[in-house]
Design a protein around this motif. Structure first.
Motif, PDB file in Angstrom:
ATOM      1  N   ALA A  51      -8.759   6.376  -4.050  1.00 38.68           N
ATOM      2  CA  ALA A  51      -8.707   7.834  -4.247  1.00 38.68           C
ATOM      3  C   ALA A  51      -9.093   8.563  -2.967  1.00 38.68           C
ATOM      4  CB  ALA A  51      -9.630   8.232  -5.399  1.00 38.68           C
ATOM      5  N   ILE A  52     -10.097   8.074  -2.267  1.00 31.99           N
ATOM      6  CA  ILE A  52     -10.511   8.701  -1.006  1.00 31.99           C
ATOM      7  C   ILE A  52      -9.383   8.628   0.017  1.00 31.99           C
ATOM      8  CG2 ILE A  52     -12.061   8.408   0.985  1.00 31.99           C
ATOM      9  CD1 ILE A  52     -14.248   7.639  -1.107  1.00 31.99           C
ATOM     10  N   ARG A  53      -8.738   7.467   0.127  1.00 31.62           N
ATOM     11  CA  ARG A  53      -7.619   7.336   1.077  1.00 31.62           C
ATOM     12  C   ARG A  53      -6.497   8.318   0.737  1.00 31.62           C
ATOM     13  NH1 ARG A  53      -8.796   1.716   0.153  1.00 31.62           N
ATOM     14  NH2 ARG A  53      -6.908   1.522  -1.145  1.00 31.62           N
ATOM     15  N   ALA A  54      -6.196   8.455  -0.542  1.00 27.40           N
ATOM     16  CA  ALA A  54      -5.133   9.381  -0.957  1.00 27.40           C
ATOM     17  C   ALA A  54      -5.499  10.821  -0.617  1.00 27.40           C
ATOM     18  CB  ALA A  54      -4.863   9.226  -2.455  1.00 27.40           C
ATOM     19  N   HIS A  55      -6.748  11.208  -0.846  1.00 24.45           N
ATOM     20  CA  HIS A  55      -7.180  12.576  -0.527  1.00 24.45           C
ATOM     21  C   HIS A  55      -7.166  12.824   0.986  1.00 24.45           C
ATOM     22  CE1 HIS A  55      -8.022  13.688  -4.601  1.00 24.45           C
ATOM     23  NE2 HIS A  55      -8.976  12.779  -4.752  1.00 24.45           N
ATOM     24  N   LEU A  56      -7.559  11.824   1.770  1.00 31.17           N
ATOM     25  CA  LEU A  56      -7.496  11.970   3.236  1.00 31.17           C
ATOM     26  C   LEU A  56      -6.062  12.204   3.685  1.00 31.17           C
ATOM     27  CD1 LEU A  56      -9.953   9.184   4.442  1.00 31.17           C
ATOM     28  CD2 LEU A  56     -10.078  11.600   5.083  1.00 31.17           C
ATOM     29  N   ASP A  57      -5.151  11.414   3.142  1.00 30.44           N
ATOM     30  CA  ASP A  57      -3.743  11.528   3.515  1.00 30.44           C
ATOM     31  C   ASP A  57      -3.179  12.886   3.124  1.00 30.44           C
ATOM     32  OD1 ASP A  57      -1.976  10.039   4.989  1.00 30.44           O
ATOM     33  OD2 ASP A  57      -1.139   8.961   3.279  1.00 30.44           O
ATOM     34  N   ALA A  58      -3.568  13.374   1.945  1.00 27.39           N
ATOM     35  CA  ALA A  58      -3.051  14.663   1.465  1.00 27.39           C
ATOM     36  C   ALA A  58      -3.659  15.838   2.231  1.00 27.39           C
ATOM     37  CB  ALA A  58      -3.333  14.809  -0.029  1.00 27.39           C
ATOM     38  N   ALA A  59      -4.958  15.777   2.501  1.00 22.84           N
ATOM     39  CA  ALA A  59      -5.638  16.904   3.148  1.00 22.84           C
ATOM     40  C   ALA A  59      -5.391  16.952   4.647  1.00 22.84           C
ATOM     41  CB  ALA A  59      -7.142  16.832   2.881  1.00 22.84           C
ATOM     42  N   PHE A  60      -5.088  15.795   5.249  1.00 26.94           N
ATOM     43  CA  PHE A  60      -4.893  15.717   6.701  1.00 26.94           C
ATOM     44  C   PHE A  60      -3.604  14.953   6.997  1.00 26.94           C
ATOM     45  CE2 PHE A  60      -9.411  15.942   5.747  1.00 26.94           C
ATOM     46  CZ  PHE A  60      -9.787  17.048   6.495  1.00 26.94           C
ATOM     47  N   PRO A  61      -2.443  15.572   6.700  1.00 30.02           N
ATOM     48  CA  PRO A  61      -1.170  14.861   6.813  1.00 30.02           C
ATOM     49  C   PRO A  61      -0.780  14.489   8.244  1.00 30.02           C
ATOM     50  CG  PRO A  61      -0.805  17.182   6.312  1.00 30.02           C
ATOM     51  CD  PRO A  61      -2.274  16.944   6.191  1.00 30.02           C
ATOM     52  N   ALA A  62      -1.417  15.085   9.238  1.00 28.62           N
ATOM     53  CA  ALA A  62      -1.052  14.804  10.630  1.00 28.62           C
ATOM     54  C   ALA A  62      -1.925  13.733  11.277  1.00 28.62           C
ATOM     55  CB  ALA A  62      -1.096  16.094  11.449  1.00 28.62           C
ATOM     56  N   LEU A  63      -2.667  12.958  10.482  1.00 31.82           N
ATOM     57  CA  LEU A  63      -3.563  11.962  11.070  1.00 31.82           C
ATOM     58  C   LEU A  63      -2.822  10.967  11.957  1.00 31.82           C
ATOM     59  CD1 LEU A  63      -6.151  11.048   8.265  1.00 31.82           C
ATOM     60  CD2 LEU A  63      -6.535  12.375  10.355  1.00 31.82           C
ATOM     61  N   ALA A  64      -1.600  10.615  11.586  1.00 32.21           N
ATOM     62  CA  ALA A  64      -0.846   9.633  12.377  1.00 32.21           C
ATOM     63  C   ALA A  64      -0.459  10.183  13.750  1.00 32.21           C
ATOM     64  CB  ALA A  64       0.396   9.168  11.625  1.00 32.21           C
ATOM     65  N   GLU A  65      -0.619  11.482  13.948  1.00 31.83           N
ATOM     66  CA  GLU A  65      -0.291  12.084  15.251  1.00 31.83           C
ATOM     67  C   GLU A  65      -1.531  12.210  16.138  1.00 31.83           C
ATOM     68  OE1 GLU A  65       1.556  15.817  14.284  1.00 31.83           O
ATOM     69  OE2 GLU A  65       2.800  14.845  12.748  1.00 31.83           O
ATOM     70  N   ARG A  66      -2.682  11.769  15.647  1.00 30.88           N
ATOM     71  CA  ARG A  66      -3.941  11.883  16.377  1.00 30.88           C
ATOM     72  C   ARG A  66      -4.542  10.505  16.582  1.00 30.88           C
ATOM     73  NH1 ARG A  66      -5.928  16.984  14.408  1.00 30.88           N
ATOM     74  NH2 ARG A  66      -7.435  17.042  16.110  1.00 30.88           N
ATOM     75  N   ILE A  67      -5.439  10.371  17.537  1.00 31.90           N
ATOM     76  CA  ILE A  67      -6.214   9.141  17.681  1.00 31.90           C
ATOM     77  C   ILE A  67      -7.386   9.236  16.712  1.00 31.90           C
ATOM     78  CG2 ILE A  67      -7.614   7.729  19.216  1.00 31.90           C
ATOM     79  CD1 ILE A  67      -5.905   8.819  21.551  1.00 31.90           C
ATOM     80  N   VAL A  68      -7.444   8.285  15.784  1.00 29.54           N
ATOM     81  CA  VAL A  68      -8.411   8.348  14.685  1.00 29.54           C
ATOM     82  C   VAL A  68      -9.441   7.224  14.827  1.00 29.54           C
ATOM     83  CG1 VAL A  68      -8.736   8.240  12.173  1.00 29.54           C
ATOM     84  CG2 VAL A  68      -6.718   9.395  13.142  1.00 29.54           C
ATOM     85  N   GLY A  69     -10.701   7.586  14.919  1.00 27.55           N
ATOM     86  CA  GLY A  69     -11.781   6.611  14.881  1.00 27.55           C
ATOM     87  C   GLY A  69     -12.249   6.448  13.449  1.00 27.55           C
ATOM     88  N   PHE A  70     -12.444   5.200  13.032  1.00 26.35           N
ATOM     89  CA  PHE A  70     -12.934   4.942  11.681  1.00 26.35           C
ATOM     90  C   PHE A  70     -13.937   3.796  11.757  1.00 26.35           C
ATOM     91  CE2 PHE A  70      -9.872   1.625  12.116  1.00 26.35           C
ATOM     92  CZ  PHE A  70     -10.150   0.648  11.167  1.00 26.35           C
ATOM     93  N   CYS A  71     -14.578   3.501  10.658  1.00 31.52           N
ATOM     94  CA  CYS A  71     -15.617   2.474  10.646  1.00 31.52           C
ATOM     95  C   CYS A  71     -15.235   1.315   9.739  1.00 31.52           C
ATOM     96  CB  CYS A  71     -16.941   3.070  10.162  1.00 31.52           C
ATOM     97  SG  CYS A  71     -17.606   4.310  11.291  1.00 31.52           S
TER      98      CYS A  71
END
Length: 197
Positions: A38-58
């Motif tokens: 559910a968190i992944r789905a909300h991230l994708d919906a709220a921030f649809p341009a993530l694939a256009e940015r350099i994303v740091g994750f843990c």
């Protein structure tokens, strides 16, 4: 008096951290998987341009939300993702590009860490929380790595907290070095600070 207050705040934060980690670690595997999805789905919906940015994750530890499938999906869409690397205690983090099947070794905190790959400067940071308060202040593990990193990077990356609804509290008693998140995503959705919806 100020010393007494700092001591009380420190004890409060340590107790809150322990309680929240224990609650998270008590989640059954199926429930953790459901909430993470559910968190992944909300991230994708709220921030649809993530694939256009350099994303740091843990890398998920101690039953943190599992963002690995999202990171892999962003790469598949042409994005670049990176994991944090502790260079030295007391210093900001560095970030190394991640891809599936990349060789990883445990760091000094026993967290899987890339051993090779390009160092990248993240434009977005997806930050796990142990607790988050009404002011969007995040309680981490107490090392201050992410606060130092956010303060050092210019421009500052978009800081998005990820965690579970039960980790929301009225206050974490933020300290002078604590920096608020730009948004917080849980299994029930995405919230931004008041006035930024």
């Amino acid at each position: 008096m100020a010393t007494d207050r700092r001591s009380a705040d420190g004890e409060f934060r340590q107790k809150l951290r322990r309680e929240m980690i224990a609650r998270r670690q008590a989640l059954p595997p199926a429930e953790l998987a459901r909430r993470s999805a559910a968190i992944r789905a909300h991230l994708d919906a709220a921030f649809p341009a993530l694939a256009e940015r350099i994303v740091g994750f843990c890398w998920p530890v101690q039953n943190e939300p599992d963002l690995l499938p999202l990171a892999a999906a962003l790469r598949a869409r042409g994005g670049r993702v990176a994991l944090p690397v502790v260079v030295r205690p007391g210093e900001p983090l560095a970030f190394r590009e991640w891809w599936p099947e990349q060789p990883l070794l445990p760091d000094r905190y026993d967290i899987p860490t890339p051993t090779d790959g390009d160092f990248l400067t993240p434009e977005v940071l997806l930050l796990p929380v142990n607790a988050v308060d009404a002011g969007h202040y995040r309680l981490g593990y107490g090392g201050g790595f992410f606060d130092r990193t956010l303060a050092a990077l210019s421009p500052r990356p978009l800081a998005i907290g990820v965690g579970f609804d039960f980790q929301r509290v009225d206050s974490i008693r933020p300290q002078a070095h604590d920096l608020p998140l730009d948004a917080m995503v849980t299994e029930s959705g995405c919230r931004r600070p008041a006035g930024e919806e």
